[in-house]
Design a protein around this motif. Structure first.
Motif, mmCIF file in Angstrom:
data_model
loop_
_atom_site.group_PDB
_atom_site.id
_atom_site.type_symbol
_atom_site.label_atom_id
_atom_site.label_comp_id
_atom_site.label_asym_id
_atom_site.label_seq_id
_atom_site.Cartn_x
_atom_site.Cartn_y
_atom_site.Cartn_z
ATOM 1 N N ARG A 11 -8.962 119.098 30.172
ATOM 2 C CA ARG A 11 -9.564 119.957 31.184
ATOM 3 C C ARG A 11 -9.522 119.276 32.545
ATOM 4 N N ILE A 12 -9.169 120.059 33.565
ATOM 5 C CA ILE A 12 -9.118 119.573 34.937
ATOM 6 C C ILE A 12 -9.990 120.508 35.756
ATOM 7 N N ALA A 13 -11.129 120.032 36.219
ATOM 8 C CA ALA A 13 -12.086 120.895 36.904
ATOM 9 C C ALA A 13 -11.713 121.161 38.356
ATOM 10 N N SER A 14 -11.002 120.226 38.982
ATOM 11 C CA SER A 14 -10.695 120.391 40.405
ATOM 12 C C SER A 14 -9.636 121.474 40.614
ATOM 13 N N GLU A 15 -9.483 121.882 41.865
ATOM 14 C CA GLU A 15 -8.523 122.930 42.208
ATOM 15 C C GLU A 15 -7.096 122.411 42.086
ATOM 16 N N CYS A 16 -6.225 123.231 41.501
ATOM 17 C CA CYS A 16 -4.831 122.866 41.286
ATOM 18 C C CYS A 16 -3.928 123.994 41.767
ATOM 19 N N VAL A 17 -2.634 123.710 41.764
ATOM 20 C CA VAL A 17 -1.640 124.731 42.068
ATOM 21 C C VAL A 17 -0.623 124.743 40.939
ATOM 22 N N LEU A 18 -0.438 125.920 40.347
ATOM 23 C CA LEU A 18 0.456 126.077 39.214
ATOM 24 C C LEU A 18 1.762 126.699 39.709
ATOM 25 N N HIS A 19 2.893 125.984 39.475
ATOM 26 C CA HIS A 19 4.215 126.466 39.870
ATOM 27 C C HIS A 19 4.957 126.960 38.627
ATOM 28 N N LEU A 20 5.395 128.228 38.672
ATOM 29 C CA LEU A 20 6.105 128.807 37.540
ATOM 30 C C LEU A 20 7.611 128.676 37.737
ATOM 31 N N ILE B 65 0.634 129.791 41.938
ATOM 32 C CA ILE B 65 -0.694 130.342 41.700
ATOM 33 C C ILE B 65 -1.738 129.250 41.940
ATOM 34 N N PRO B 66 -2.622 129.391 42.942
ATOM 35 C CA PRO B 66 -3.751 128.461 43.064
ATOM 36 C C PRO B 66 -4.769 128.756 41.974
ATOM 37 N N CYS B 67 -5.264 127.741 41.332
ATOM 38 C CA CYS B 67 -6.144 127.973 40.192
ATOM 39 C C CYS B 67 -7.151 126.838 40.066
ATOM 40 N N ALA B 68 -8.121 127.032 39.185
ATOM 41 C CA ALA B 68 -9.159 126.034 38.922
ATOM 42 C C ALA B 68 -9.552 126.124 37.457
ATOM 43 N N ASP B 69 -10.382 125.169 37.020
ATOM 44 C CA ASP B 69 -10.847 125.117 35.628
ATOM 45 C C ASP B 69 -9.647 125.180 34.668
ATOM 46 N N VAL B 70 -8.685 124.282 34.894
ATOM 47 C CA VAL B 70 -7.441 124.274 34.120
ATOM 48 C C VAL B 70 -7.637 123.470 32.839
ATOM 49 N N SER B 71 -7.118 123.986 31.762
ATOM 50 C CA SER B 71 -7.101 123.260 30.486
ATOM 51 C C SER B 71 -5.712 123.373 29.876
ATOM 52 N N VAL B 72 -5.282 122.304 29.184
ATOM 53 C CA VAL B 72 -3.929 122.216 28.636
ATOM 54 C C VAL B 72 -4.014 121.882 27.154
ATOM 55 N N ASP B 73 -3.281 122.627 26.333
ATOM 56 C CA ASP B 73 -3.176 122.297 24.911
ATOM 57 C C ASP B 73 -1.717 122.437 24.503
ATOM 58 N N GLU B 74 -1.447 122.454 23.195
ATOM 59 C CA GLU B 74 -0.074 122.513 22.721
ATOM 60 C C GLU B 74 0.605 123.840 23.003
ATOM 61 N N ARG B 75 -0.153 124.892 23.201
ATOM 62 C CA ARG B 75 0.437 126.212 23.430
ATOM 63 C C ARG B 75 0.843 126.419 24.885
ATOM 64 N N GLY B 76 0.042 125.898 25.829
ATOM 65 C CA GLY B 76 0.329 126.145 27.238
ATOM 66 C C GLY B 76 -0.841 125.754 28.122
ATOM 67 N N GLU C 161 0.439 121.047 39.954
ATOM 68 C CA GLU C 161 0.124 120.133 41.053
ATOM 69 C C GLU C 161 -1.379 119.865 41.028
ATOM 70 N N LEU C 162 -1.755 118.611 40.720
ATOM 71 C CA LEU C 162 -3.159 118.283 40.526
ATOM 72 C C LEU C 162 -3.898 118.111 41.844
ATOM 73 N N LEU C 163 -3.250 117.523 42.843
ATOM 74 C CA LEU C 163 -3.890 117.286 44.141
ATOM 75 C C LEU C 163 -3.033 117.936 45.231
ATOM 76 N N PRO C 164 -3.184 119.227 45.450
ATOM 77 C CA PRO C 164 -2.320 119.900 46.422
ATOM 78 C C PRO C 164 -2.551 119.457 47.857
ATOM 79 N N ASN C 165 -3.733 118.898 48.157
ATOM 80 C CA ASN C 165 -4.035 118.493 49.525
ATOM 81 C C ASN C 165 -3.754 117.018 49.779
#
Length: 617
Positions: free
Chosen positions: A548-557, A563-574, A596-600
C-alpha cells in the motif's frame, strides 16, 4: 463506467461518451501546464471577470443587462450578464481612422469626444461628432474644451501604448478603457514627446492601493541626464517635487497620500533652461515653486514614469507651451480661459457665435469676444457628480464614451450616456474595446463537476450538462458566469481540463525529499515492493498482503493515458487505486507502464563526467 479497465464491450452510448471525456482529460495531464491551443484569427475576444476568455463575435441582443457572444466552437450563442464581463477587445485596423474636428471635448468620468462646436449657451453645448451626429451635451458634465489646431498644444491624450517604450520585468503597462495602467513593480514607461524648453503639463494619476512612483520630466531614453532632475516622487506616503542640479537641489512636499486617497490632478510648469519647476492645482493654486542653478542647461524632450510599488493608472496627459509667466488663480466657480499666447485667466464662458466663430467670455465685470485664433481652450469646473456608468467604449479614433447599455442591434452598440441627450450608436467596425465598469465577482454554483474547456482562442470554466435527445451534438457546456449552456459544434477540436499537472521543478532547487525514479511495474518488481513495504503477520509470507502506498501517485498506462491517484495498493493481479477522474479502481499488470511514486520530485542531477561515461559506447 466499468469497475476496471477490461476489454468488455461497452453497454451503451453514454458510457462511450464518458470514456472519451475521461481519456481526453487524463491525456491532458501529461502536457506542459503552459501549453495552450493557439488562438485562431477571430475578430474579437470577450474577457470574463474570472479571467476566462472566448474568441468570437458580439451579436445582436435586445436586452440591456446581458451580452450575446457567438463562439466558433459552439452551435448556440452564449449569453453573459454584463456584470460578469470584464470587457471585449475588437480587432484593429492597420490604418487608424483620422477624426475631423476643431475641438476635443473632455467630459467628467474620463469620456473624450472630437468634433465641431455648433452652438453653446449657459446650459447646453451642441456639438457635431463625426460618425455619431449632433449631440446636446449638458454643460455640467463638460470638463475641458481644447482647440486641436492650437499652436501651443504639444501633446493631448494617451492613445494607447502606441509610441510608448516599456521596460521592466513582467507584463508591464497595458491599455485599459483608454488609460495606461500597471500593477507591476519596476514597470517603466518612456516617450520622447519633444518637450520644449518651457512647457506646461497637465496630468491625472489614480491608484487603488498604496502608491509609489516617479514621474521624471525632461529626460532621454537609455541615457542618464547627469547633473539634473525634475521629477515627482513618492517618499514614505508623501508626494514631493524634486529639482536637482550638480551642486544644487530644491525639494517641496506637495501633499500626503493618506490611506483612502485614490488619485491626484496637477499642473506642472517646467523651464529646463532656467532650472525652474512650478507645481499647481488644476485651478492654479501654487503647491511648489522650485529653482536650482543649472550650470550647462539643455532641453530634453522625454517623459518617463516608473511604478515602484502598488498599481498606477495614467488617466490624462496634456503638454502645452509655456511663456514662463506664473499662472493666475481661478476661483472655484470660474472657468480657466486658456489663451493661445500661453496665459491663463479666470472668467466665464457665456456663449459661442458659430457664424463669427467667436466666444463670448466674461472676465471680471467686462464681456469680450475672442476669436478661435486667440484661444487654446477652456477648463471648466463641473458642478455635477459623476453618475454611475455600466460600460465604457473606446473607439479606434481614440474617442471614449461611457454609459448604460441600451441594446446591441445591426452591428452597433447603443449607449445612453449621462448628460448627453441623444443615445450613442457605435458601429462594431469603429470600436477598439468595451470595458465594463460595474463588474461583479462570479458566485454561480454549477450543478456538475467544474472543469476548464479549452479550444482555439477560448478558455471557459464550467461543467458538462445533460444534452437533449435527438440533438446534433451530445456535449453541452455551461460556462461559469453564463446565463445558459451552449452545445459544442461537431468536429470542433477541444479539451476539458479537470486538474492541472504539477508545475516544473527548478533545476537547481534542492528537493525536500530524496528523488525517486519512476518505478517500472513488472510482476517480479511488484513482489519485491510488497515484501519491502509490508510487515509479515503471524508467520504469513509478505506476498500475501498487497503493498500500500498512501501518498499521491501518477499511474501511466501503456495506452498513453495518465491517471493521478492515491491510496494505491499492488498485488499479483495488478494495481488498485482511487481517483477523482473515474469510478475505475483497478488496472491489471499488462496494462500498466509506470507507477510514479513521487511526481513532484526534482529531477535527478547527473554530473558531467558520469553523463559522458553513460553516453559513451
Amino acid at each position: 463506467m466499468n469497475a476496471d479497465f477490461t476489454d468488455q464491450p461497452r453497454k451503451c452510448a453514454r458510457v462511450a461518451i464518458a470514456a472519451l471525456v475521461l481519456l481526453a482529460a487524463t491525456t491532458l495531464l501529461r502536457a506542459s501546464p503552459s501549453a495552450e491551443p493557439s488562438a485562431a484569427a477571430n475578430p474579437a475576444v470577450i474577457f470574463l471577470t474570472n479571467g476566462d476568455r472566448a474568441a468570437g463575435q458580439l451579436v445582436d441582443s435586445p436586452q440591456s443587462d446581458r451580452l450575446l457572444w457567438k463562439c466558433p466552437g459552439f452551435v448556440d450563442e452564449l449569453p453573459f450578464p454584463v456584470h460578469a464581463v470584464q470587457g471585449i477587445r475588437f480587432s484593429t485596423r492597420e490604418e487608424l481612422p483620422i477624426v475631423e474636428g476643431d475641438f476635443c471635448f473632455e467630459l467628467i468620468g474620463g469620456d473624450l469626444l472630437v468634433g465641431s462646436l455648433l452652438s453653446l449657451d449657459e446650459a447646453t453645448a451642441l456639438v457635431d461628432i463625426p460618425g455619431l451626429g449632433p449631440l446636446h451635451i449638458d454643460r455640467t458634465i463638460l470638463r475641458r474644451m481644447d482647440r486641436r489646431t492650437s499652436a501651443d498644444l504639444i501633446f493631448a491624450g494617451l492613445g494607447g501604448l502606441d509610441g510608448w517604450q516599456t521596460s521592466g520585468k513582467g507584463p508591464g503597462w497595458r491599455e485599459n478603457a483608454g488609460h495606461l495602467v500597471t500593477d507591476q513593480a519596476g514597470a517603466s514607461l518612456f516617450r520622447n514627446l519633444k518637450i520644449p524648453a518651457q512647457a506646461r503639463f497637465e496630468i491625472d494619476l489614480s491608484w487603488s492601493d498604496k502608491p509609489r512612483f516617479k514621474l521624471a520630466l525632461g529626460v532621454v531614453q537609455n541615457a542618464k541626464t547627469a547633473g539634473r532632475n525634475f521629477s515627482l516622487d513618492v517618499w514614505d506616503d508623501q508626494l514631493v517635487a524634486v529639482c536637482e542640479a550638480k551642486q544644487d537641489a530644491d525639494i517641496a512636499l506637495l501633499q500626503e497620500l493618506k490611506p483612502g486617497s485614490s488619485g491626484i490632478s496637477l499642473q506642472i510648469y517646467l523651464d529646463q533652461q532656467a532650472g525652474r519647476m512650478l507645481v499647481t492645482t488644476p485651478s492654479g493654486e501654487t503647491l511648489a515653486d522650485l529653482k536650482v542653478n543649472v550650470p550647462n542647461p539643455q532641453t530634453l524632450g522625454g517623459l518617463r514614469i516608473t511604478n515602484v510599488q502598488g498599481n498606477l493608472r495614467i488617466e490624462n496627459l496634456r503638454i502645452h507651451k509655456w511663456n514662463a509667466q506664473s499662472p493666475r488663480v481661478a476661483a472655484a466657480d470660474q472657468t480657466r480661459i486658456l489663451r493661445s499666447d500661453g496665459t491663463v485667466v479666470g472668467g466665464q464662458l457665456i456663449a459661442y457665435d458659430a457664424k463669427q466663430k467667436q466666444f463670448v467670455v466674461r472676465v471680471g465685470d467686462s464681456e469680450e469676444r475672442l476669436g478661435d485664433d486667440q484661444l487654446a481652450g477652456f477648463a471648466f469646473t463641473p458642478s455635477g457628480d459623476v453618475a454611475s456608468r455600466a460600460i465604457r467604449a473606446v473607439l479606434l479614433s481614440g474617442m471614449r464614451a461611457s454609459g448604460d447599455l441600451l441594446k446591441v442591434e445591426r452591428q452597433r452598440v447603443f449607449l445612453q450616456c449621462p448628460g448627453i441627450q441623444e443615445p450613442l450608436s457605435l458601429p462594431f467596425g469603429d470600436l477598439q474595446s468595451l470595458s465594463v465598469l460595474t463588474q461583479q465577482p462570479l458566485t454561480q454554483t454549477l450543478a456538475g463537476r467544474t472543469g476548464r474547456l479549452e479550444l482555439a482562442g477560448t478558455r471557459l470554466h464550467g461543467c458538462l450538462v445533460d444534452g437533449q435527445e435527438g440533438e446534433a451534438t451530445c456535449l453541452v457546456w455551461q460556462p461559469l458566469g453564463g446565463s445558459a449552456a451552449g452545445r459544442l459544434a461537431r468536429g470542433v477540436s477541444a479539451r476539458i481540463v479537470y486538474r492541472d499537472p504539477p508545475g516544473p521543478s527548478k533545476p537547481n532547487a534542492a528537493p525536500s525529499t530524496p528523488a525517486v525514479r519512476p518505478l517500472a511495474i513488472g510482476k517480479a518488481v511488484l513482489l519485491q515492493l510488497q515484501r519491502r513495504t509490508t510487515s509479515p503477520k503471524d508467520g504469513a509470507p509478505a506476498a500475501e498482503a498487497p503493498a500500500r502506498i498512501a501518498s499521491e501517485c501518477v499511474l501511466h498506462l501503456r495506452s498513453g493515458d495518465t491517471i493521478p491517484c492515491a491510496d494505491v495498493s499492488v498485488d499479483e493481479r495488478g494495481v488498485a487505486f482511487k481517483t477523482n477522474l473515474s469510478d475505475a479502481t483497478f488496472v491489471p499488470h499488462e496494462r500498466v507502464k509506470v507507477l510514479e511514486l513521487l511526481p513532484n520530485a526534482a529531477p535527478v542531477q547527473i554530473v558531467k563526467s558520469k553523463k559522458d561515461r553513460l553516453l559513451t559506447l
